[in-house]
Design a protein around this motif. Structure first.
Motif, PDB file in Angstrom:
ATOM      1  N   SER A  43       0.834  -1.212   0.000  1.00  0.00           N
ATOM      2  CA  SER A  43       0.000   0.000   0.000  1.00  0.00           C
ATOM      3  C   SER A  43       0.867   1.260   0.000  1.00  0.00           C
ATOM      4  CB  SER A  43      -0.971  -0.003   1.179  1.00  0.00           C
ATOM      5  OG  SER A  43      -0.270   0.036   2.395  1.00  0.00           O
ATOM      6  N   ALA A  44       1.986   1.248   0.707  1.00  0.00           N
ATOM      7  CA  ALA A  44       2.906   2.395   0.685  1.00  0.00           C
ATOM      8  C   ALA A  44       3.527   2.557  -0.699  1.00  0.00           C
ATOM      9  CB  ALA A  44       3.984   2.234   1.744  1.00  0.00           C
ATOM     10  N   LEU A  45       3.834   1.441  -1.343  1.00  0.00           N
ATOM     11  CA  LEU A  45       4.386   1.496  -2.702  1.00  0.00           C
ATOM     12  C   LEU A  45       3.361   2.096  -3.662  1.00  0.00           C
ATOM     13  CD1 LEU A  45       6.643   0.799  -4.721  1.00  0.00           C
ATOM     14  CD2 LEU A  45       5.614  -1.473  -4.921  1.00  0.00           C
ATOM     15  N   LEU A  46       2.106   1.707  -3.515  1.00  0.00           N
ATOM     16  CA  LEU A  46       1.060   2.249  -4.393  1.00  0.00           C
ATOM     17  C   LEU A  46       0.850   3.742  -4.167  1.00  0.00           C
ATOM     18  CD1 LEU A  46      -1.523  -0.666  -4.258  1.00  0.00           C
ATOM     19  CD2 LEU A  46       0.029  -0.082  -6.131  1.00  0.00           C
ATOM     20  N   ARG A  47       0.941   4.196  -2.923  1.00  0.00           N
ATOM     21  CA  ARG A  47       0.826   5.635  -2.649  1.00  0.00           C
ATOM     22  C   ARG A  47       1.975   6.399  -3.290  1.00  0.00           C
ATOM     23  NH1 ARG A  47      -0.538   3.725   2.459  1.00  0.00           N
ATOM     24  NH2 ARG A  47       1.531   4.245   3.267  1.00  0.00           N
ATOM     25  N   LEU A  48       3.170   5.849  -3.192  1.00  0.00           N
ATOM     26  CA  LEU A  48       4.331   6.493  -3.802  1.00  0.00           C
ATOM     27  C   LEU A  48       4.211   6.486  -5.324  1.00  0.00           C
ATOM     28  CD1 LEU A  48       6.980   7.886  -3.192  1.00  0.00           C
ATOM     29  CD2 LEU A  48       8.076   5.659  -3.172  1.00  0.00           C
ATOM     30  N   TRP A  49       3.733   5.385  -5.876  1.00  0.00           N
ATOM     31  CA  TRP A  49       3.557   5.302  -7.324  1.00  0.00           C
ATOM     32  C   TRP A  49       2.508   6.309  -7.803  1.00  0.00           C
ATOM     33  CZ3 TRP A  49       5.898   4.380 -11.513  1.00  0.00           C
ATOM     34  CH2 TRP A  49       5.222   4.193 -12.704  1.00  0.00           C
ATOM     35  N   ALA A  50       1.525   6.603  -6.966  1.00  0.00           N
ATOM     36  CA  ALA A  50       0.524   7.607  -7.331  1.00  0.00           C
ATOM     37  C   ALA A  50       1.180   8.970  -7.556  1.00  0.00           C
ATOM     38  CB  ALA A  50      -0.548   7.701  -6.251  1.00  0.00           C
ATOM     39  N   GLU A  51       2.277   9.237  -6.852  1.00  0.00           N
ATOM     40  CA  GLU A  51       3.019  10.490  -7.058  1.00  0.00           C
ATOM     41  C   GLU A  51       3.978  10.386  -8.238  1.00  0.00           C
ATOM     42  OE1 GLU A  51       4.650  12.469  -3.521  1.00  0.00           O
ATOM     43  OE2 GLU A  51       3.784  10.776  -2.415  1.00  0.00           O
ATOM     44  N   LEU A  52       4.653   9.250  -8.353  1.00  0.00           N
ATOM     45  CA  LEU A  52       5.679   9.083  -9.384  1.00  0.00           C
ATOM     46  C   LEU A  52       5.093   8.758 -10.758  1.00  0.00           C
ATOM     47  CD1 LEU A  52       8.258   7.005  -7.340  1.00  0.00           C
ATOM     48  CD2 LEU A  52       8.608   9.297  -8.259  1.00  0.00           C
ATOM     49  N   GLY A  53       3.981   8.064 -10.791  1.00  0.00           N
ATOM     50  CA  GLY A  53       3.396   7.594 -12.042  1.00  0.00           C
ATOM     51  C   GLY A  53       3.206   8.673 -13.091  1.00  0.00           C
ATOM     52  N   PRO A  54       2.594   9.803 -12.737  1.00  0.00           N
ATOM     53  CA  PRO A  54       2.401  10.843 -13.760  1.00  0.00           C
ATOM     54  C   PRO A  54       3.723  11.360 -14.346  1.00  0.00           C
ATOM     55  CG  PRO A  54       0.944  11.224 -11.908  1.00  0.00           C
ATOM     56  CD  PRO A  54       1.864  10.105 -11.502  1.00  0.00           C
ATOM     57  N   MET A  55       4.751  11.455 -13.523  1.00  0.00           N
ATOM     58  CA  MET A  55       6.052  11.914 -14.031  1.00  0.00           C
ATOM     59  C   MET A  55       6.656  10.877 -14.980  1.00  0.00           C
ATOM     60  SD  MET A  55       7.878  13.721 -10.786  1.00  0.00           S
ATOM     61  CE  MET A  55       7.212  12.767  -9.441  1.00  0.00           C
ATOM     62  N   VAL A  56       6.521   9.600 -14.613  1.00  0.00           N
ATOM     63  CA  VAL A  56       7.056   8.522 -15.455  1.00  0.00           C
ATOM     64  C   VAL A  56       6.279   8.461 -16.763  1.00  0.00           C
ATOM     65  CG1 VAL A  56       7.385   6.017 -15.623  1.00  0.00           C
ATOM     66  CG2 VAL A  56       7.924   7.208 -13.493  1.00  0.00           C
ATOM     67  N   ALA A  69       6.128   3.934 -22.242  1.00  0.00           N
ATOM     68  CA  ALA A  69       6.292   2.475 -22.273  1.00  0.00           C
ATOM     69  C   ALA A  69       6.687   1.942 -20.895  1.00  0.00           C
ATOM     70  CB  ALA A  69       7.331   2.090 -23.317  1.00  0.00           C
ATOM     71  N   ARG A  70       7.601   2.625 -20.231  1.00  0.00           N
ATOM     72  CA  ARG A  70       7.979   2.207 -18.870  1.00  0.00           C
ATOM     73  C   ARG A  70       6.798   2.346 -17.916  1.00  0.00           C
ATOM     74  NH1 ARG A  70      13.417   1.186 -18.499  1.00  0.00           N
ATOM     75  NH2 ARG A  70      14.739   2.425 -19.849  1.00  0.00           N
ATOM     76  N   TYR A  71       6.033   3.399 -18.077  1.00  0.00           N
ATOM     77  CA  TYR A  71       4.851   3.592 -17.234  1.00  0.00           C
ATOM     78  C   TYR A  71       3.904   2.394 -17.368  1.00  0.00           C
ATOM     79  CZ  TYR A  71       0.385   5.347 -15.614  1.00  0.00           C
ATOM     80  OH  TYR A  71      -0.814   5.476 -14.962  1.00  0.00           O
ATOM     81  N   ARG A  72       3.624   2.003 -18.604  1.00  0.00           N
ATOM     82  CA  ARG A  72       2.717   0.870 -18.834  1.00  0.00           C
ATOM     83  C   ARG A  72       3.276  -0.422 -18.246  1.00  0.00           C
ATOM     84  NH1 ARG A  72       2.056   3.696 -23.497  1.00  0.00           N
ATOM     85  NH2 ARG A  72       3.538   2.462 -24.668  1.00  0.00           N
ATOM     86  N   SER A  73       4.582  -0.637 -18.366  1.00  0.00           N
ATOM     87  CA  SER A  73       5.163  -1.868 -17.830  1.00  0.00           C
ATOM     88  C   SER A  73       5.089  -1.902 -16.308  1.00  0.00           C
ATOM     89  CB  SER A  73       6.603  -2.064 -18.308  1.00  0.00           C
ATOM     90  OG  SER A  73       7.454  -1.098 -17.740  1.00  0.00           O
ATOM     91  N   VAL A  74       5.271  -0.764 -15.662  1.00  0.00           N
ATOM     92  CA  VAL A  74       5.149  -0.721 -14.200  1.00  0.00           C
ATOM     93  C   VAL A  74       3.693  -0.926 -13.802  1.00  0.00           C
ATOM     94  CG1 VAL A  74       5.379   0.737 -12.152  1.00  0.00           C
ATOM     95  CG2 VAL A  74       7.212   0.658 -13.838  1.00  0.00           C
ATOM     96  N   GLN A  75       2.782  -0.297 -14.511  1.00  0.00           N
ATOM     97  CA  GLN A  75       1.361  -0.485 -14.215  1.00  0.00           C
ATOM     98  C   GLN A  75       0.976  -1.958 -14.299  1.00  0.00           C
ATOM     99  OE1 GLN A  75       0.212   2.561 -12.618  1.00  0.00           O
ATOM    100  NE2 GLN A  75      -1.598   1.651 -13.481  1.00  0.00           N
ATOM    101  N   GLU A  76       1.444  -2.641 -15.341  1.00  0.00           N
ATOM    102  CA  GLU A  76       1.149  -4.063 -15.495  1.00  0.00           C
ATOM    103  C   GLU A  76       1.767  -4.874 -14.363  1.00  0.00           C
ATOM    104  OE1 GLU A  76       2.476  -5.151 -19.397  1.00  0.00           O
ATOM    105  OE2 GLU A  76       0.960  -3.907 -20.373  1.00  0.00           O
ATOM    106  N   ALA A  77       2.980  -4.535 -13.969  1.00  0.00           N
ATOM    107  CA  ALA A  77       3.645  -5.255 -12.880  1.00  0.00           C
ATOM    108  C   ALA A  77       2.888  -5.075 -11.565  1.00  0.00           C
ATOM    109  CB  ALA A  77       5.086  -4.772 -12.729  1.00  0.00           C
TER     110      ALA A  77
END
Length: 91
Positions: A31-44, A50-58
């Motif tokens: 859950s902490a990783l998902l909160r952090l990804w919520a901040e980092l995701g838009p920048m990625v 392509a990297r964004y999509r691969s992380v989302q799938e992972a």
């Protein structure tokens, strides 16, 4: 002089950029990783879709947390570092 005349300054290391926070204090659970990804995701997503999509799938897969955390960190850093080098080349 009294101590009241000299206020104490408390220095805190504020990691403003989410990637720096990730590096300094890795998330301890999914859950902490998902909160952090919520901040980092838009920048990625802006830097490397392509990297964004691969992380989302992972994140949707049942990957063990330590492996997932390292993967998210690595892909995020690569996306954001490549964005920085592209900007430096453009200047």
């Amino acid at each position: 002089m009294s101590n009241a005349a000299h206020p104490h300054v408390i220095r805190m290391h504020a990691y403003l950029h989410p990637l720096h926070r990730f590096e300094a204090h890795p998330p301890q659970d999914r859950s902490a990783l998902l909160r952090l990804w919520a901040e980092l995701g838009p920048m990625v997503r802006l830097a490397d879709p392509a990297r964004y999509r691969s992380v989302q799938e992972a994140l949707e897969e049942n990957i063990p947390f330590p492996v997932l955390m390292l993967y998210v960190f690595r892909e995020t850093r690569r996306a954001l570092e490549s964005e920085g080098s592209a900007q430096r080349k453009a200047e």
